[in-house]
Design a protein around this motif. Sequence first.
Motif, PDB file in Angstrom:
ATOM      1  N   ALA A 132      -5.488  -2.980  11.962  1.00  0.00           N
ATOM      2  CA  ALA A 132      -4.349  -2.658  11.111  1.00  0.00           C
ATOM      3  C   ALA A 132      -4.418  -1.191  10.697  1.00  0.00           C
ATOM      4  O   ALA A 132      -5.498  -0.598  10.630  1.00  0.00           O
ATOM      5  CB  ALA A 132      -4.356  -3.552   9.876  1.00  0.00           C
ATOM      6  N   THR A 133      -3.276  -0.617  10.405  1.00  0.00           N
ATOM      7  CA  THR A 133      -3.249   0.747   9.902  1.00  0.00           C
ATOM      8  C   THR A 133      -3.872   0.764   8.502  1.00  0.00           C
ATOM      9  O   THR A 133      -3.948  -0.286   7.836  1.00  0.00           O
ATOM     10  CB  THR A 133      -1.820   1.284   9.831  1.00  0.00           C
ATOM     11  OG1 THR A 133      -1.076   0.511   8.870  1.00  0.00           O
ATOM     12  CG2 THR A 133      -1.137   1.198  11.197  1.00  0.00           C
ATOM     13  N   PRO A 134      -4.327   1.928   8.031  1.00  0.00           N
ATOM     14  CA  PRO A 134      -4.914   1.986   6.678  1.00  0.00           C
ATOM     15  C   PRO A 134      -3.989   1.413   5.607  1.00  0.00           C
ATOM     16  O   PRO A 134      -4.442   0.715   4.694  1.00  0.00           O
ATOM     17  CB  PRO A 134      -5.162   3.481   6.474  1.00  0.00           C
ATOM     18  CG  PRO A 134      -5.396   4.010   7.863  1.00  0.00           C
ATOM     19  CD  PRO A 134      -4.460   3.225   8.733  1.00  0.00           C
ATOM     20  N   ARG A 135      -2.698   1.708   5.711  1.00  0.00           N
ATOM     21  CA  ARG A 135      -1.747   1.188   4.716  1.00  0.00           C
ATOM     22  C   ARG A 135      -1.674  -0.333   4.805  1.00  0.00           C
ATOM     23  O   ARG A 135      -1.682  -1.026   3.774  1.00  0.00           O
ATOM     24  CB  ARG A 135      -0.370   1.800   4.935  1.00  0.00           C
ATOM     25  CG  ARG A 135       0.692   1.275   3.968  1.00  0.00           C
ATOM     26  CD  ARG A 135       2.039   1.937   4.224  1.00  0.00           C
ATOM     27  NE  ARG A 135       3.073   1.371   3.367  1.00  0.00           N
ATOM     28  CZ  ARG A 135       3.735   0.255   3.621  1.00  0.00           C
ATOM     29  NH1 ARG A 135       3.465  -0.424   4.732  1.00  0.00           N
ATOM     30  NH2 ARG A 135       4.659  -0.198   2.788  1.00  0.00           N
ATOM     31  N   GLU A 136      -1.595  -0.868   6.024  1.00  0.00           N
ATOM     32  CA  GLU A 136      -1.533  -2.312   6.193  1.00  0.00           C
ATOM     33  C   GLU A 136      -2.802  -2.981   5.689  1.00  0.00           C
ATOM     34  O   GLU A 136      -2.750  -4.033   5.042  1.00  0.00           O
ATOM     35  CB  GLU A 136      -1.324  -2.663   7.672  1.00  0.00           C
ATOM     36  CG  GLU A 136       0.064  -2.341   8.193  1.00  0.00           C
ATOM     37  CD  GLU A 136       0.185  -2.527   9.686  1.00  0.00           C
ATOM     38  OE1 GLU A 136       1.299  -2.792  10.179  1.00  0.00           O
ATOM     39  OE2 GLU A 136      -0.850  -2.402  10.386  1.00  0.00           O
ATOM     40  N   LEU A 137      -3.954  -2.373   5.969  1.00  0.00           N
ATOM     41  CA  LEU A 137      -5.222  -2.958   5.535  1.00  0.00           C
ATOM     42  C   LEU A 137      -5.314  -3.010   4.013  1.00  0.00           C
ATOM     43  O   LEU A 137      -5.770  -4.011   3.442  1.00  0.00           O
ATOM     44  CB  LEU A 137      -6.387  -2.145   6.109  1.00  0.00           C
ATOM     45  CG  LEU A 137      -7.783  -2.730   5.896  1.00  0.00           C
ATOM     46  CD1 LEU A 137      -7.893  -4.115   6.520  1.00  0.00           C
ATOM     47  CD2 LEU A 137      -8.844  -1.804   6.484  1.00  0.00           C
TER      48      LEU A 137
END
Length: 307
Positions: free
Chosen positions: A222-227
């Motif tokens: 996942a992208t940092p924002r999604e994580l």
Amino acid sequence: MSAGGGTKAIVAALLANAGIAVAKFVGFLITGSSSMLAESVHSVADTSNQGLLLLGQKTAKRKANIEHPFGYGRDRYFYSFIVALMLFTLGSAFALYEGIHKIQEPEALSSPIVAVVILVVAIILESLSFRTAIVESRLIKGDVTWWQFIRQSRTPELPVVLLEDAGALFGLVFALIGVGLATVTGDPVWDAVGTLMIGVLLGVIAIILIIEMKSLLIGEGATPRELDLIVDELAAGRIERVIHIKTQYIGPDELLVAAKVSMTSGLAVEEVAQAIDDAEHRVRAKVPAARLIYIEPDLDRSTAATS
């Protein structure tokens, strides 16, 4: 992003490149311009590439089975990787070879005005295709830069089409410059120089795509924002803390989430199950791509050790 993966942009690019390829080949036969030949091969490669992207979208929709329990979503990554390889071999390598050959054995152009007209029309058509790709990409790009979108997107088709269309536009400009200078100066070497510039440009784009598609094919999380969103939504309700979490995109629209969590002590089995179900609903509400979620309750040994 929807499963369409920018189908409108792909189809627009396919139609534009198919028409442009025919026009360029006619222009090459009339003028003998190496830049026109390189651009013709480039357009043929791009047309084939868009066909492969559409094929990847179709095969990725196959249902999961015993042999592939997580489905075929990565087909889209595989075909995008093949597209990058084709752009390098058919586009860049051929243009470099043709440019070097024409420098060693320059040939005068005949009817260069035909090449100029075809290239100008091709620039207009390619600009329309590029605009479609930009409009489609803005629907999912958010507030990141275009470079960040290309690097971070887990959907392969739009970054591929964006770079292909950008490469096609610059390639047409290089071809126009080469033909123009060859006509003005009477020196056909400029046409070969334009061909070499096209080869270098396509090589750079192909390498960028190969690197990015290889990373997606191997598996990106996942992208940092999604994580951050996933962790925040997991660590709520009766889940006190996320002890360990791993994520991986198994397709552009399907994210696998596996987490160990610490839960409020003294819960009954039914309460634990309900807490896990609630956590899954919260995560999917914020990150719809998180379709496969596996949550394992565990003891927070780090807290126990310090108490």
